[in-house]
Design an enzyme around this catalytic site. Sequence first.
Site, PDB file in Angstrom:
ATOM      1  N   HIS A  22       0.842  -1.203   0.000  1.00 14.72           N
ATOM      2  CA  HIS A  22       0.000   0.000   0.000  1.00 14.72           C
ATOM      3  C   HIS A  22       0.880   1.258   0.000  1.00 14.72           C
ATOM      4  O   HIS A  22       0.617   2.202  -0.743  1.00 14.72           O
ATOM      5  CB  HIS A  22      -0.866   0.070   1.270  1.00 14.72           C
ATOM      6  N   LYS A  46     -17.655  -6.090   8.300  1.00 18.41           N
ATOM      7  CA  LYS A  46     -16.428  -6.889   8.400  1.00 18.41           C
ATOM      8  C   LYS A  46     -15.900  -6.809   9.828  1.00 18.41           C
ATOM      9  O   LYS A  46     -16.071  -5.804  10.494  1.00 18.41           O
ATOM     10  CB  LYS A  46     -15.360  -6.310   7.456  1.00 18.41           C
ATOM     11  N   ARG A  95      -2.378  -6.302  -8.524  1.00 18.46           N
ATOM     12  CA  ARG A  95      -1.265  -7.239  -8.318  1.00 18.46           C
ATOM     13  C   ARG A  95      -1.309  -8.367  -9.327  1.00 18.46           C
ATOM     14  O   ARG A  95      -0.298  -8.760  -9.884  1.00 18.46           O
ATOM     15  CB  ARG A  95      -1.341  -7.836  -6.895  1.00 18.46           C
ATOM     16  N   SER A 133      -3.061  -7.647   3.091  1.00 21.56           N
ATOM     17  CA  SER A 133      -3.264  -7.486   4.547  1.00 21.56           C
ATOM     18  C   SER A 133      -3.768  -8.791   5.139  1.00 21.56           C
ATOM     19  O   SER A 133      -3.402  -9.167   6.260  1.00 21.56           O
ATOM     20  CB  SER A 133      -4.282  -6.376   4.818  1.00 21.56           C
TER      21      SER A 133
HETATM   22  O1  PNS Z   1      -8.877  -2.751   0.402  1.00 21.39           O
HETATM   23  P1  PNS Z   1     -10.140  -3.260  -0.187  1.00 21.39           P
HETATM   24  O2  PNS Z   1     -10.925  -4.000   0.864  1.00 21.39           O
HETATM   25  O3  PNS Z   1      -9.914  -4.071  -1.433  1.00 21.39           O
HETATM   26  O4  PNS Z   1     -11.045  -1.975  -0.624  1.00 21.39           O
HETATM   27  C1  PNS Z   1     -12.318  -2.125  -1.178  1.00 21.39           C
HETATM   28  C2  PNS Z   1     -13.028  -0.767  -1.290  1.00 21.39           C
HETATM   29  C3  PNS Z   1     -13.033  -0.046   0.045  1.00 21.39           C
HETATM   30  C4  PNS Z   1     -12.340   0.093  -2.306  1.00 21.39           C
HETATM   31  C5  PNS Z   1     -14.492  -1.041  -1.768  1.00 21.39           C
HETATM   32  O5  PNS Z   1     -15.048  -2.042  -0.986  1.00 21.39           O
HETATM   33  C6  PNS Z   1     -15.386   0.191  -1.696  1.00 21.39           C
HETATM   34  O6  PNS Z   1     -15.201   1.153  -2.396  1.00 21.39           O
HETATM   35  N1  PNS Z   1     -16.400   0.151  -0.798  1.00 21.39           N
HETATM   36  C7  PNS Z   1     -17.325   1.253  -0.600  1.00 21.39           C
HETATM   37  C8  PNS Z   1     -18.742   0.876  -1.019  1.00 21.39           C
HETATM   38  C9  PNS Z   1     -18.954   1.137  -2.508  1.00 21.39           C
HETATM   39  O7  PNS Z   1     -18.839   2.243  -2.979  1.00 21.39           O
HETATM   40  N2  PNS Z   1     -19.303   0.075  -3.254  1.00 21.39           N
HETATM   41  C10 PNS Z   1     -19.600   0.159  -4.653  1.00 21.39           C
HETATM   42  C11 PNS Z   1     -18.363   0.185  -5.521  1.00 21.39           C
HETATM   43  S1  PNS Z   1     -18.133  -1.350  -6.256  1.00 21.39           S
END
Ligand code: PNS
Length: 161
Positions: A22, A46, A95, A133
């Site tokens: 990150h 979560k 990745r 993570s």
């Molecule tokens: O580190 P991560 O868990 O891969 O991040 C995922 C994240 C936070 C980018 C994604 O879950 C997110 O944007 N969540 C917010 C809810 C949202 O907007 N969902 C619709 C977009 S697909």
Amino acid sequence: MAISGPLVAIYPGSFDPVTNGHLDLIRRSAKLVGRLIVAVLNNTSKQPLFSVEERKLMLKEVTADLAQVEVDSFDGLLVDYAERCGAQAIVRGIRTTSDYESEMQMALMNRHLRPGTETIFLMAAEEYSFLSSRMVKEVVKLGGDVSGFVPSVVWRRLQGL
Ligand code: PNS
């Protein structure tokens, strides 16, 4: 969406905890934009290892030398948060090819929800291309050493658990 002035971008994620992968992405994307908001998702469904406040504190510590980087948290839709911040772009790392599939779906959904929102993808550094993570947490839980994969502040916190 016309862009006037320096690009404002959001790097969203769970960051539970922030890894060197990150951090590499934060450093590289901060060079490309005028303002980078690293935003921790406050996901109540979560069960995280670290609280949002702890994750933010660690992120703030490891980005303290980067003037254009801010750390924040959000809940709800990412695009609504982007709207509130006046951000035109979202930064995400890729990745593997499996990341590509899910990231593409997310980028397309975000663009549908808020037309003009661009997702900027950066390829993860090779040395961190297998790092997550989730894996860091699993290895630590089983007594393994991940000190080379997380910032020292995170490693200290992990050892104190
Ligand atoms: O580190 P991560 O868990 O891969 O991040 C995922 C994240 C936070 C980018 C994604 O879950 C997110 O944007 N969540 C917010 C809810 C949202 O907007 N969902 C619709 C977009 S697909």
